[in-house]
Motif scaffolding. Structure first.
Motif, short mmCIF file in Angstrom:
data_model
loop_
_atom_site.label_atom_id
_atom_site.label_comp_id
_atom_site.label_asym_id
_atom_site.label_seq_id
_atom_site.Cartn_x
_atom_site.Cartn_y
_atom_site.Cartn_z
N ILE A 121 13.85 -0.74 -7.63
CA ILE A 121 13.86 -1.44 -8.69
C ILE A 121 12.61 -1.97 -9.22
CG2 ILE A 121 14.53 -1.44 -10.93
CD1 ILE A 121 17.13 -0.81 -9.44
N PHE A 122 11.79 -1.42 -10.15
CA PHE A 122 10.32 -2.20 -10.27
C PHE A 122 11.09 -2.24 -11.83
CE2 PHE A 122 5.73 -2.66 -11.65
CZ PHE A 122 5.90 -4.09 -11.48
N MET A 123 10.43 -4.07 -12.30
CA MET A 123 10.86 -4.31 -13.53
C MET A 123 9.76 -5.03 -14.07
SD MET A 123 14.83 -5.89 -14.18
CE MET A 123 14.89 -5.33 -16.06
N TYR A 124 9.12 -5.13 -15.56
CA TYR A 124 7.76 -5.59 -15.80
C TYR A 124 7.95 -5.96 -17.27
CZ TYR A 124 3.71 -6.83 -17.28
OH TYR A 124 2.64 -8.27 -17.47
N LEU A 125 8.34 -7.51 -18.47
CA LEU A 125 8.31 -7.20 -19.34
C LEU A 125 10.13 -7.28 -20.30
CD1 LEU A 125 4.85 -7.65 -20.76
CD2 LEU A 125 6.23 -8.55 -20.26
N GLY A 126 10.55 -6.83 -19.20
CA GLY A 126 12.25 -5.81 -19.55
C GLY A 126 12.58 -4.61 -19.88
N LYS A 127 11.50 -3.62 -18.98
CA LYS A 127 11.23 -2.71 -18.65
C LYS A 127 11.57 -2.35 -17.72
CE LYS A 127 9.37 -1.54 -22.89
NZ LYS A 127 7.76 -0.76 -23.84
N ILE A 128 12.56 -0.60 -16.92
CA ILE A 128 12.20 -0.18 -15.79
C ILE A 128 10.72 0.17 -16.10
CG2 ILE A 128 13.22 0.91 -14.00
CD1 ILE A 128 14.41 -1.38 -15.04
N ILE A 129 10.19 -0.16 -14.95
CA ILE A 129 8.86 0.72 -15.02
C ILE A 129 8.75 1.77 -13.92
CG2 ILE A 129 5.53 0.49 -14.18
CD1 ILE A 129 7.19 -1.20 -16.60
N GLU A 130 9.44 1.76 -13.00
CA GLU A 130 9.44 2.77 -11.61
C GLU A 130 10.29 2.33 -10.59
OE1 GLU A 130 6.62 4.66 -8.51
OE2 GLU A 130 5.81 3.45 -10.21
N ALA A 131 11.47 3.19 -10.23
CA ALA A 131 12.10 3.26 -9.62
C ALA A 131 12.54 4.48 -8.32
CB ALA A 131 13.95 2.93 -10.29
N GLY A 132 13.20 4.06 -7.26
CA GLY A 132 13.37 4.82 -6.46
C GLY A 132 13.17 4.68 -4.94
N PRO A 133 13.01 5.58 -3.76
CA PRO A 133 13.85 5.55 -3.03
C PRO A 133 13.02 4.21 -2.01
CG PRO A 133 13.59 8.12 -3.16
CD PRO A 133 13.20 6.86 -3.99
N THR A 134 12.43 3.80 -0.83
CA THR A 134 11.78 2.51 -0.82
C THR A 134 10.59 3.19 -0.28
OG1 THR A 134 13.06 1.26 -0.43
CG2 THR A 134 11.42 0.42 0.68
N GLU A 135 10.68 4.08 1.11
CA GLU A 135 9.66 4.11 1.09
C GLU A 135 8.60 4.53 0.17
OE1 GLU A 135 7.84 7.12 4.72
OE2 GLU A 135 10.27 7.19 4.64
N GLU A 136 9.06 6.06 -0.43
CA GLU A 136 7.94 6.54 -1.46
C GLU A 136 7.49 5.92 -2.44
OE1 GLU A 136 8.25 9.52 -5.45
OE2 GLU A 136 10.25 9.61 -3.95
N PHE A 137 8.95 4.59 -2.66
CA PHE A 137 7.67 3.28 -3.93
C PHE A 137 6.60 2.63 -3.73
CE2 PHE A 137 7.63 -0.91 -5.57
CZ PHE A 137 7.98 -0.21 -6.92
N PHE A 138 6.72 2.80 -2.20
CA PHE A 138 5.34 1.57 -1.57
C PHE A 138 4.31 1.98 -1.34
CE2 PHE A 138 8.76 -1.55 -1.19
CZ PHE A 138 8.08 -2.64 -1.40
N ASN A 139 4.54 3.71 -0.47
CA ASN A 139 4.04 4.82 0.02
C ASN A 139 3.38 5.46 -1.33
OD1 ASN A 139 3.96 3.30 2.42
ND2 ASN A 139 5.61 5.18 3.03
N ASN A 140 4.03 5.36 -2.22
CA ASN A 140 3.18 6.98 -3.63
C ASN A 140 3.18 5.79 -4.95
OD1 ASN A 140 2.53 8.69 -4.27
ND2 ASN A 140 3.90 10.48 -4.04
N PRO A 141 3.15 5.46 -4.82
CA PRO A 141 4.09 4.31 -6.80
C PRO A 141 3.14 5.11 -7.17
CG PRO A 141 1.57 3.19 -5.15
CD PRO A 141 2.61 3.72 -3.99
N LYS A 142 3.50 5.91 -8.32
CA LYS A 142 3.22 6.68 -9.63
C LYS A 142 3.10 6.21 -10.71
CE LYS A 142 6.82 10.21 -7.77
NZ LYS A 142 7.21 9.06 -6.78
N LYS A 143 3.53 4.78 -10.57
CA LYS A 143 2.49 4.11 -12.39
C LYS A 143 1.73 3.45 -11.16
CE LYS A 143 5.64 6.31 -14.98
NZ LYS A 143 6.80 5.65 -16.15
N GLN A 144 0.34 3.24 -12.60
CA GLN A 144 -0.52 1.96 -12.35
C GLN A 144 -0.09 0.32 -12.42
OE1 GLN A 144 -3.98 2.46 -11.90
NE2 GLN A 144 -3.71 0.82 -11.12
N LEU A 145 0.77 0.59 -13.31
CA LEU A 145 1.33 -1.50 -13.18
C LEU A 145 1.79 -1.57 -11.60
CD1 LEU A 145 1.57 -3.24 -14.90
CD2 LEU A 145 4.10 -2.43 -15.86
N THR A 146 2.75 -0.19 -11.49
CA THR A 146 3.36 -0.47 -9.91
C THR A 146 2.26 -1.03 -9.18
OG1 THR A 146 5.13 1.70 -10.30
CG2 THR A 146 5.24 0.75 -8.23
N ARG A 147 1.23 -0.07 -8.93
CA ARG A 147 -0.01 0.11 -7.46
C ARG A 147 -0.58 -1.38 -8.18
NH1 ARG A 147 -0.61 5.63 -9.45
NH2 ARG A 147 -1.72 5.39 -10.76
#
Length: 280
Positions: free
Chosen positions: A246-272
């Protein structure tokens, strides 16, 4: 993310599928573990958590990451109602644990907290012996027989890999242990009350690399029986042991998902940007 309306599910199961299938579906819903709906948390005039909607899967490790001050620890505290003693904290929304809204009007807060084993950033052994640290929780929850207490203490000290290290000094003060041993003792103390969930708030940040490795190995072992939710600032740790991120920023959930997918294919620019080290 999964959000389920119980009334809709009941109507669906009663109208379109048989009784056995309905029971199975209800069990699956209950086994969602923790479900958060429209959660907002205010501390005085600051809006700390903002419209959090999330499902945390059972019997897995979920790591919450994000920069300092983004609400990770505040979120963790909402799961065991640790904000209750702070009148400046206002909470709205629903947090379902085992399909019960723990912020409902008739919830037993003691029972809720008993389900949650908390491992803090720095180990906090009680000012008593190693034995009494582990025995403390079972005793206050009604276990009195000496044999049962002895078995419980040995069982959980073995479970965290501490028994062989302390078996000759279990009646000595817990404060004499190394900081890594103290953290494993605190984990044993939490497990001794038989929680369903383990919460960790930067649980290895004060430890040396060897102790950190031991705690991480314990978490991986423990997820066979427990749902584990960890706050961490260390991306490498999250990548090593987490099943979900779960990736949080300024009190909001920006992105959440399985670990491999999260690190290898983040969907949000803020996550990247966060994963690339553009900010921390």
């Amino acid at each position: 993310m999964i959000s389920t309306n119980q009334h809709t599910v009941s109507s669906y199961t009663n109208s379109f599928i048989g009784m056995d299938e309905a029971i199975t579906l209800k069990k699956l819903i209950a086994n969602q573990s923790i479900r958060i709906e429209n959660l907002d948390v205010f501390i005085e005039d600051q809006h700390i958590l903002k419209d959090v909607n999330l499902t945390i899967p059972e019997k897995s490790i979920t790591c919450i990451i994000g920069p300092s001050g983004c609400g990770k620890s505040t979120f963790l505290k909402t799961l065991n109602r640790m904000h209750d003693e702070s009148p400046e904290v206002k909470i709205s929304g629903k947090v379902f644990v085992d399909d019960e809204n723990i912020y409902g009007p008739h919830v037993n807060v003691i029972d809720t907290r008993k389900k949650m084993g908390l491992l803090a950033q720095r180990p906090c052994p009680l000012p008593m012996s190693i034995f009494d640290n582990v025995a403390y929780g079972p005793r206050i929850h009604g276990i009195k027989r000496r044999k049962a207490i002895n078995q419980t203490v040995i069982q959980y000290l073995q479970y965290v890999g501490l028994w062989d290290e302390v078996r000759d000094r279990v009646r000595k003060s817990a404060t004499r242990l190394s900081i890594g041993q103290q953290q494993r003792l605190c984990l044993a103390r939490g497990l001794a009350i038989e929680p369903e969930y383990i919460l960790g708030d930067e649980a290895t940040s004060a430890l040396d690399p060897l102790s950190t490795k031991k705690i991480e190995e314990l978490f991986v072992k423990l997820k066979e029986k427990y749902t584990i939710i960890l706050v961490t600032h260390t991306l490498r740790q999250a990548k090593r042991i987490a099943d979900h991120i779960i990736f949080m920023y300024l009190g909001k959930i920006i992105e959440a998902g399985p670990t491999e997918e999260f690190f290898n294919n983040p969907k949000k620019q803020l996550t990247r940007d966060y994963l690339s080290g553009s900010f921390s």
